[in-house]
Design an enzyme around this catalytic site. Structure first.
Site, PDB file in Angstrom:
ATOM      1  N   HIS A  66     -50.223 -16.834 -21.699  1.00 39.60           N
ATOM      2  CA  HIS A  66     -49.171 -16.393 -20.781  1.00 39.60           C
ATOM      3  C   HIS A  66     -49.149 -17.240 -19.516  1.00 39.60           C
ATOM      4  O   HIS A  66     -50.181 -17.646 -19.001  1.00 39.60           O
ATOM      5  CB  HIS A  66     -49.242 -14.899 -20.476  1.00 39.60           C
ATOM      6  CG  HIS A  66     -50.414 -14.421 -19.688  1.00 39.60           C
ATOM      7  ND1 HIS A  66     -50.436 -14.438 -18.311  1.00 39.60           N
ATOM      8  CD2 HIS A  66     -51.583 -13.855 -20.061  1.00 39.60           C
ATOM      9  CE1 HIS A  66     -51.573 -13.911 -17.879  1.00 39.60           C
ATOM     10  NE2 HIS A  66     -52.301 -13.562 -18.931  1.00 39.60           N
ATOM     11  N   ASP A 181     -56.347 -16.711 -15.034  1.00 35.35           N
ATOM     12  CA  ASP A 181     -55.659 -15.721 -15.856  1.00 35.35           C
ATOM     13  C   ASP A 181     -54.159 -15.980 -15.736  1.00 35.35           C
ATOM     14  O   ASP A 181     -53.526 -15.514 -14.788  1.00 35.35           O
ATOM     15  CB  ASP A 181     -56.027 -14.316 -15.361  1.00 35.35           C
ATOM     16  CG  ASP A 181     -55.424 -13.205 -16.186  1.00 35.35           C
ATOM     17  OD1 ASP A 181     -54.796 -13.497 -17.213  1.00 35.35           O
ATOM     18  OD2 ASP A 181     -55.577 -12.031 -15.792  1.00 35.35           O
ATOM     19  N   GLU A 213     -46.617 -11.315 -18.986  1.00 34.94           N
ATOM     20  CA  GLU A 213     -47.690 -10.593 -19.670  1.00 34.94           C
ATOM     21  C   GLU A 213     -48.285  -9.523 -18.789  1.00 34.94           C
ATOM     22  O   GLU A 213     -48.631  -8.431 -19.259  1.00 34.94           O
ATOM     23  CB  GLU A 213     -48.774 -11.585 -20.118  1.00 34.94           C
ATOM     24  CG  GLU A 213     -49.888 -10.984 -20.962  1.00 34.94           C
ATOM     25  CD  GLU A 213     -51.072 -10.455 -20.171  1.00 34.94           C
ATOM     26  OE1 GLU A 213     -51.953  -9.809 -20.776  1.00 34.94           O
ATOM     27  OE2 GLU A 213     -51.125 -10.689 -18.934  1.00 34.94           O
ATOM     28  N   GLU A 214     -48.413  -9.818 -17.497  1.00 35.23           N
ATOM     29  CA  GLU A 214     -49.130  -8.929 -16.587  1.00 35.23           C
ATOM     30  C   GLU A 214     -48.404  -7.618 -16.319  1.00 35.23           C
ATOM     31  O   GLU A 214     -48.972  -6.715 -15.722  1.00 35.23           O
ATOM     32  CB  GLU A 214     -49.410  -9.651 -15.261  1.00 35.23           C
ATOM     33  CG  GLU A 214     -50.330 -10.866 -15.371  1.00 35.23           C
ATOM     34  CD  GLU A 214     -51.781 -10.495 -15.661  1.00 35.23           C
ATOM     35  OE1 GLU A 214     -52.081  -9.294 -15.778  1.00 35.23           O
ATOM     36  OE2 GLU A 214     -52.607 -11.408 -15.775  1.00 35.23           O
ATOM     37  N   ASP A 236     -56.513 -15.461 -23.826  1.00 34.65           N
ATOM     38  CA  ASP A 236     -56.470 -14.889 -22.484  1.00 34.65           C
ATOM     39  C   ASP A 236     -57.869 -14.988 -21.885  1.00 34.65           C
ATOM     40  O   ASP A 236     -58.786 -15.529 -22.517  1.00 34.65           O
ATOM     41  CB  ASP A 236     -55.986 -13.440 -22.536  1.00 34.65           C
ATOM     42  CG  ASP A 236     -55.183 -13.035 -21.308  1.00 34.65           C
ATOM     43  OD1 ASP A 236     -55.555 -13.465 -20.192  1.00 34.65           O
ATOM     44  OD2 ASP A 236     -54.208 -12.289 -21.459  1.00 34.65           O
ATOM     45  N   HIS A 324     -58.344 -11.106 -11.728  1.00 30.82           N
ATOM     46  CA  HIS A 324     -57.451 -10.292 -10.904  1.00 30.82           C
ATOM     47  C   HIS A 324     -57.955 -10.245  -9.462  1.00 30.82           C
ATOM     48  O   HIS A 324     -58.002  -9.183  -8.829  1.00 30.82           O
ATOM     49  CB  HIS A 324     -57.269  -8.890 -11.491  1.00 30.82           C
ATOM     50  CG  HIS A 324     -56.312  -8.873 -12.652  1.00 30.82           C
ATOM     51  ND1 HIS A 324     -55.351  -7.913 -12.825  1.00 30.82           N
ATOM     52  CD2 HIS A 324     -56.158  -9.732 -13.699  1.00 30.82           C
ATOM     53  CE1 HIS A 324     -54.656  -8.164 -13.914  1.00 30.82           C
ATOM     54  NE2 HIS A 324     -55.136  -9.275 -14.469  1.00 30.82           N
TER      55      HIS A 324
END
Length: 359
Positions: A66, A181, A213-214, A236, A324
């Protein structure tokens, strides 16, 4: 560590591609994929699809990463010139305060700021024990009024990216950056396509950079509906359990010890035939790997496996520290081993192999 790969890492991670605003990083990925693919197409949400063609009746295999990274969006500007904002993607408020950010204006200018809140010195004792809510935070861009913020080009709806330059650490195999990410996944797609460029495959390979995606695996869903894959893989980042405070029952994974084969997460129970095919191949080739199982979270495989009449799917992740947040850390060897694994997977996939996996 090849210098051209490091250059690619730097460009992918330092380019901003906040959820729903992935075009800048999509253009970077396009630049690297165009010389490697027989065709470049897109879905209508903005996902990029690079195709390496085979025979017309060859199985269709999807390898998706992603494009998007978590960030923020300006929701309001106070009369005093401070920005109120909301998260795009999953944020944990512990990691946000006092971090530097770039507000990306409509004209693509960057306005630098810092995330602030009430100072602890004036909080009551009980308040200091609590995590500050995002609703109580603001961004200071150095404006003294709403009008001055407007004059900087800032408007509600502008997206906000975190600041963290790509950094090779003292141990040169450890690399720190924002947006690992999932720019590490984008880099893997590119490198796999590069190493297979002159190979004659018995499957048609679709290398995908998916959007959004998130916030719900959205681009993977639309891309898979366009591709109609027979088999699908998602790349991922995954949890690294090798930092202080994490017990072995919470995570056994370590960076540098190989890709993580995801047994299940909240979006997918891995297809046993596909999982066994991959792990048997890794054993045969002595490629290190780890198993991962997560009760929460998901990957794009959660969307691709339900495309069309169904596509057996597997998520393979890279153990990464501090995901994150503003800065994440991963290990170069995991990149290399994952690329090697996928290259050999796609060399082995053909009509008979895919039929054996499915049935």
């Amino acid at each position: 560590m090849e210098s051209n790969v490091i250059k690619m890492f730097k460009e992918l991670t330092e380019t901003n591609g906040i959820v729903g605003h992935e075009k800048p990083v999509r253009e970077v990925m396009k630049k690297y994929l165009e010389p490697l693919a027989d065709e470049i197409t897109y879905d209508h949400l903005g996902s990029i699809i690079a195709v390496k063609k085979s025979a017309e009746d060859a199985p269709r295999v999807m390898l998706t990463s992603h494009l998007d990274e978590i960030g923020f969006m300006v929701t309001n500007i106070t009369d005093e010139g401070f920005l109120k904002f909301t998260g795009l993607g999953g944020w944990w408020e512990h990691v946000m305060l006092a971090q530097r950010v770039n507000v990306i204006t409509r004209s693509c200018d960057m306005v630098e700021g810092v995330i602030g809140s009430k100072p602890p010195h004036i909080l009551k004792a009980e308040e200091r024990k609590k995590v500050v809510s995002m609703n109580d935070m603001f961004i200071d861009i150095g404006a003294e009024s709403k009008e001055e913020a407007f004059s900087f080009g800032v408007r509600p709806g502008d997206v906000i990216a975190v600041i963290c330059p790509f950094t090779i650490m003292k141990n040169p195999k450890l690399m720190m950056a924002k947006a690992w990410d999932n720019r590490i996944g984008c880099a893997i797609v590119i490198e796999v396509m590069k190493r297979l460029k002159d190979e004659q495959l018995n499957c048609t390979l679709f290398g995908v950079g998916a959007v959004q995606e998130e916030v719900g695996l959205r681009g993977a869903k639309t891309a898979a509906n366009k591709i109609q894959p027979d088999i699908s893989f998602a790349i991922d980042v995954g949890i690294a359990g090798d930092t202080p405070g994490i017990s072995k029952t919470e995570s056994n994974a370590k960076i540098g010890k190989g890709p993580q084969i995801v047994l299940y997460d909240s979006s997918l129970v891995s297809h046993p035939g596909l999982r066994n095919f991959v792990t048997d191949l890794a054993d045969e080739l002595s490629i290190p790997f780890q198993f991962e199982a997560l009760p929460f979270g998901g990957t794009d495989a959660g969307a691709t496996h339900t495309a069309g009449s169904g596509a057996p799917s597997l998520a393979i992740t890279i153990a990464t520290r501090y995901i994150h947040s503003h800065a994440a850390v991963l290990h170069y060897d995991d990149f290399e081993n994952t690329v090697n694994l996928f290259v050999n997977i796609f060399k082995r996939l053909n009509k008979e192999t895919v039929q054996n996996i499915i049935f």
